[in-house]
Motif scaffolding. Structure first.
Motif, PDB file in Angstrom:
ATOM      1  N   PRO A 191       0.831  -1.214   0.000  1.00  0.00           N
ATOM      2  CA  PRO A 191       0.000   0.000   0.000  1.00  0.00           C
ATOM      3  C   PRO A 191       0.865   1.262   0.000  1.00  0.00           C
ATOM      4  CG  PRO A 191      -0.706  -1.510   1.721  1.00  0.00           C
ATOM      5  CD  PRO A 191       0.587  -2.037   1.176  1.00  0.00           C
ATOM      6  N   LEU A 192       0.352   2.317  -0.604  1.00  0.00           N
ATOM      7  CA  LEU A 192       1.009   3.617  -0.598  1.00  0.00           C
ATOM      8  C   LEU A 192       0.383   4.438   0.521  1.00  0.00           C
ATOM      9  CD1 LEU A 192       2.824   5.811  -1.948  1.00  0.00           C
ATOM     10  CD2 LEU A 192       0.828   6.394  -3.327  1.00  0.00           C
ATOM     11  N   VAL A 193       1.202   4.959   1.416  1.00  0.00           N
ATOM     12  CA  VAL A 193       0.723   5.789   2.517  1.00  0.00           C
ATOM     13  C   VAL A 193       0.968   7.243   2.141  1.00  0.00           C
ATOM     14  CG1 VAL A 193       0.970   6.327   4.966  1.00  0.00           C
ATOM     15  CG2 VAL A 193       1.329   3.975   4.171  1.00  0.00           C
ATOM     16  N   TYR A 194      -0.105   8.057   2.220  1.00  0.00           N
ATOM     17  CA  TYR A 194       0.011   9.465   1.875  1.00  0.00           C
ATOM     18  C   TYR A 194      -1.066  10.252   2.616  1.00  0.00           C
ATOM     19  CZ  TYR A 194       0.054  13.738  -0.920  1.00  0.00           C
ATOM     20  OH  TYR A 194       0.122  15.042  -1.327  1.00  0.00           O
ATOM     21  N   ASP A 195      -0.668  11.270   3.346  1.00  0.00           N
ATOM     22  CA  ASP A 195      -1.592  12.185   4.002  1.00  0.00           C
ATOM     23  C   ASP A 195      -2.699  11.461   4.772  1.00  0.00           C
ATOM     24  OD1 ASP A 195      -2.438  14.725   4.743  1.00  0.00           O
ATOM     25  OD2 ASP A 195      -3.805  14.883   3.022  1.00  0.00           O
ATOM     26  N   ARG A 196      -2.324  10.556   5.644  1.00  0.00           N
ATOM     27  CA  ARG A 196      -3.233   9.780   6.507  1.00  0.00           C
ATOM     28  C   ARG A 196      -4.190   8.879   5.735  1.00  0.00           C
ATOM     29  NH1 ARG A 196      -4.335  14.939   9.965  1.00  0.00           N
ATOM     30  NH2 ARG A 196      -5.504  15.300   8.089  1.00  0.00           N
ATOM     31  N   MET A 197      -3.800   8.526   4.501  1.00  0.00           N
ATOM     32  CA  MET A 197      -4.598   7.604   3.695  1.00  0.00           C
ATOM     33  C   MET A 197      -3.709   6.465   3.193  1.00  0.00           C
ATOM     34  SD  MET A 197      -6.874  10.240   1.436  1.00  0.00           S
ATOM     35  CE  MET A 197      -5.497  11.294   0.991  1.00  0.00           C
ATOM     36  N   LEU A 198      -4.327   5.322   2.941  1.00  0.00           N
ATOM     37  CA  LEU A 198      -3.659   4.171   2.334  1.00  0.00           C
ATOM     38  C   LEU A 198      -4.296   3.937   0.974  1.00  0.00           C
ATOM     39  CD1 LEU A 198      -3.692   1.613   5.283  1.00  0.00           C
ATOM     40  CD2 LEU A 198      -1.741   2.920   4.481  1.00  0.00           C
ATOM     41  N   PHE A 199      -3.478   3.849  -0.066  1.00  0.00           N
ATOM     42  CA  PHE A 199      -3.960   3.514  -1.391  1.00  0.00           C
ATOM     43  C   PHE A 199      -3.543   2.084  -1.675  1.00  0.00           C
ATOM     44  CE2 PHE A 199      -3.482   8.090  -1.316  1.00  0.00           C
ATOM     45  CZ  PHE A 199      -4.739   8.481  -1.757  1.00  0.00           C
ATOM     46  N   VAL A 200      -4.525   1.234  -1.994  1.00  0.00           N
ATOM     47  CA  VAL A 200      -4.307  -0.208  -2.099  1.00  0.00           C
ATOM     48  C   VAL A 200      -4.820  -0.696  -3.449  1.00  0.00           C
ATOM     49  CG1 VAL A 200      -4.865  -2.441  -1.060  1.00  0.00           C
ATOM     50  CG2 VAL A 200      -4.663  -0.426   0.393  1.00  0.00           C
ATOM     51  N   LEU A 201      -4.005  -1.495  -4.139  1.00  0.00           N
ATOM     52  CA  LEU A 201      -4.433  -2.167  -5.360  1.00  0.00           C
ATOM     53  C   LEU A 201      -4.739  -3.620  -5.021  1.00  0.00           C
ATOM     54  CD1 LEU A 201      -1.799  -0.783  -7.865  1.00  0.00           C
ATOM     55  CD2 LEU A 201      -4.253  -0.311  -7.886  1.00  0.00           C
ATOM     56  N   SER A 202      -5.869  -4.118  -5.513  1.00  0.00           N
ATOM     57  CA  SER A 202      -6.249  -5.511  -5.273  1.00  0.00           C
ATOM     58  C   SER A 202      -6.957  -6.035  -6.512  1.00  0.00           C
ATOM     59  CB  SER A 202      -7.155  -5.620  -4.045  1.00  0.00           C
ATOM     60  OG  SER A 202      -8.369  -4.914  -4.244  1.00  0.00           O
ATOM     61  N   THR A 203      -7.103  -7.362  -6.585  1.00  0.00           N
ATOM     62  CA  THR A 203      -7.811  -7.969  -7.700  1.00  0.00           C
ATOM     63  C   THR A 203      -8.700  -9.092  -7.203  1.00  0.00           C
ATOM     64  OG1 THR A 203      -7.615  -9.006  -9.873  1.00  0.00           O
ATOM     65  CG2 THR A 203      -5.953  -9.598  -8.256  1.00  0.00           C
ATOM     66  N   ASP A 204      -9.797  -9.279  -7.919  1.00  0.00           N
ATOM     67  CA  ASP A 204     -10.693 -10.395  -7.632  1.00  0.00           C
ATOM     68  C   ASP A 204     -10.616 -11.420  -8.764  1.00  0.00           C
ATOM     69  OD1 ASP A 204     -12.034  -9.176  -9.717  1.00  0.00           O
ATOM     70  OD2 ASP A 204     -13.746  -8.538  -8.512  1.00  0.00           O
ATOM     71  N   GLU A 205      -9.494 -11.473  -9.467  1.00  0.00           N
ATOM     72  CA  GLU A 205      -9.202 -12.333 -10.622  1.00  0.00           C
ATOM     73  C   GLU A 205      -9.879 -11.850 -11.897  1.00  0.00           C
ATOM     74  OE1 GLU A 205      -6.795 -14.230 -10.223  1.00  0.00           O
ATOM     75  OE2 GLU A 205      -6.872 -14.343  -8.063  1.00  0.00           O
ATOM     76  N   GLU A 206     -10.705 -10.820 -11.827  1.00  0.00           N
ATOM     77  CA  GLU A 206     -11.341 -10.285 -13.015  1.00  0.00           C
ATOM     78  C   GLU A 206     -11.045  -8.796 -13.174  1.00  0.00           C
ATOM     79  OE1 GLU A 206     -15.843  -9.690 -14.651  1.00  0.00           O
ATOM     80  OE2 GLU A 206     -15.369 -11.558 -13.632  1.00  0.00           O
ATOM     81  N   VAL A 207     -11.105  -8.049 -12.084  1.00  0.00           N
ATOM     82  CA  VAL A 207     -10.944  -6.601 -12.116  1.00  0.00           C
ATOM     83  C   VAL A 207      -9.853  -6.193 -11.130  1.00  0.00           C
ATOM     84  CG1 VAL A 207     -12.100  -4.401 -11.630  1.00  0.00           C
ATOM     85  CG2 VAL A 207     -13.365  -6.255 -12.732  1.00  0.00           C
ATOM     86  N   VAL A 208      -9.030  -5.217 -11.537  1.00  0.00           N
ATOM     87  CA  VAL A 208      -8.066  -4.603 -10.627  1.00  0.00           C
ATOM     88  C   VAL A 208      -8.771  -3.412  -9.982  1.00  0.00           C
ATOM     89  CG1 VAL A 208      -5.866  -3.388 -10.424  1.00  0.00           C
ATOM     90  CG2 VAL A 208      -6.074  -5.339 -11.973  1.00  0.00           C
ATOM     91  N   TRP A 209      -8.764  -3.359  -8.652  1.00  0.00           N
ATOM     92  CA  TRP A 209      -9.442  -2.319  -7.884  1.00  0.00           C
ATOM     93  C   TRP A 209      -8.431  -1.400  -7.229  1.00  0.00           C
ATOM     94  CZ3 TRP A 209     -14.712  -1.878  -7.681  1.00  0.00           C
ATOM     95  CH2 TRP A 209     -15.451  -2.960  -8.153  1.00  0.00           C
ATOM     96  N   LEU A 210      -8.741  -0.115  -7.184  1.00  0.00           N
ATOM     97  CA  LEU A 210      -7.981   0.868  -6.423  1.00  0.00           C
ATOM     98  C   LEU A 210      -8.862   1.294  -5.259  1.00  0.00           C
ATOM     99  CD1 LEU A 210      -5.664   2.882  -5.928  1.00  0.00           C
ATOM    100  CD2 LEU A 210      -6.815   4.426  -7.541  1.00  0.00           C
ATOM    101  N   SER A 211      -8.340   1.168  -4.050  1.00  0.00           N
ATOM    102  CA  SER A 211      -9.106   1.531  -2.851  1.00  0.00           C
ATOM    103  C   SER A 211      -8.328   2.548  -2.043  1.00  0.00           C
ATOM    104  CB  SER A 211      -9.352   0.300  -1.973  1.00  0.00           C
ATOM    105  OG  SER A 211     -10.009  -0.710  -2.692  1.00  0.00           O
ATOM    106  N   CYS A 212      -9.044   3.494  -1.466  1.00  0.00           N
ATOM    107  CA  CYS A 212      -8.469   4.483  -0.566  1.00  0.00           C
ATOM    108  C   CYS A 212      -9.051   4.225   0.814  1.00  0.00           C
ATOM    109  CB  CYS A 212      -8.812   5.893  -1.044  1.00  0.00           C
ATOM    110  SG  CYS A 212      -8.208   7.187   0.063  1.00  0.00           S
ATOM    111  N   LEU A 213      -8.165   3.974   1.780  1.00  0.00           N
ATOM    112  CA  LEU A 213      -8.574   3.675   3.151  1.00  0.00           C
ATOM    113  C   LEU A 213      -8.013   4.718   4.102  1.00  0.00           C
ATOM    114  CD1 LEU A 213      -7.515  -0.102   3.133  1.00  0.00           C
ATOM    115  CD2 LEU A 213      -9.718   0.829   2.455  1.00  0.00           C
ATOM    116  N   THR A 214      -8.677   4.910   5.227  1.00  0.00           N
ATOM    117  CA  THR A 214      -8.099   5.780   6.248  1.00  0.00           C
ATOM    118  C   THR A 214      -6.967   5.025   6.924  1.00  0.00           C
ATOM    119  OG1 THR A 214      -9.580   5.021   7.985  1.00  0.00           O
ATOM    120  CG2 THR A 214     -10.310   6.935   6.717  1.00  0.00           C
ATOM    121  N   GLN A 215      -5.891   5.713   7.197  1.00  0.00           N
ATOM    122  CA  GLN A 215      -4.744   5.077   7.833  1.00  0.00           C
ATOM    123  C   GLN A 215      -5.070   4.692   9.275  1.00  0.00           C
ATOM    124  OE1 GLN A 215      -1.228   7.500   7.782  1.00  0.00           O
ATOM    125  NE2 GLN A 215       0.022   5.986   8.816  1.00  0.00           N
TER     126      GLN A 215
END
Length: 186
Positions: free
Chosen positions: A20-44
């Motif tokens: 995950p990329l940590v930036y300004d109290r957020m986590l940016f996460v790439l994940s896949t469900d075997e069909e689609v690549v998802w970008l998610s932004c989470l609170t740190q």
């Protein structure tokens, strides 16, 4: 409400595609469900999802060794994010670079950095895929001054991409051989 349970259900059936990329109290996460690549932004602080966006279809082979985390030495490579200005750039291991708005993940641009398959044997392993394991030199995307330099596992070229527009600024062969081939000398 159970935050761990919510996080678990949001990512159920997915595997993570890098650190995950940590930036300004957020986590940016790439994940896949075997069909689609998802970008998610989470609170740190809590891991709660702020937003999620589908980026692209997953089009790389699934590794034999299944794990929730994909590491650099596995066959499918690695996907990473970086930030330049107000753009979040995702270098997806299948050879696509995607720029989104940092604040909400809205799509800005996408650039394909895979080699074109111009062979008559389309669908069969190409020279690149046959030699990939011997010549692979995977490196993380480099970001500086509004540019990203990266070589996808699925390309014989190193690409320099403008992070504002997604345009390819220059290309260089990643398989330089012999003294003097660099800088145009022979």
């Amino acid at each position: 409400e159970d935050a761990a349970g919510d996080l678990k259900s949001e990512f159920h059936g997915r595997r993570f595609l890098g650190v995950p990329l940590v930036y300004d109290r957020m986590l940016f996460v790439l994940s896949t469900d075997e069909e689609v690549v998802w970008l998610s932004c989470l609170t740190q602080a809590t891991g709660r999802t702020i937003w999620q966006r589908p980026l692209t279809y997953e089009n790389v082979p699934v590794p034999r060794y299944r794990s929730r985390f994909i590491l650099v030495d596995e066959p499918s490579g690695i996907s990473l994010c970086g930030i330049q200005g107000d753009t979040l750039i995702c270098a997806v291991n299948g050879g696509v670079v995607i720029g989104t708005r940092l604040v909400d993940g809205q799509f800005k641009w996408a650039t394909n950095v895979r080699d074109a398959d111009n062979s008559e044997n389309s669908g069969r392993p190409s020279f690149l895929s046959q030699t990939k394991s011997r010549t692979r030199s995977c490196f993380r995307p480099l970001f500086r001054d509004g540019k990203m330099v990266w070589a996808s596992d699925y390309s014989t070229m190193i690409h320099c991409i403008d992070t504002d527009s997604g345009k390819i600024l220059w290309l260089a062969d990643r398989n330089v051989a012999g003294v003097g081939r660099v800088e145009g000398s022979s």
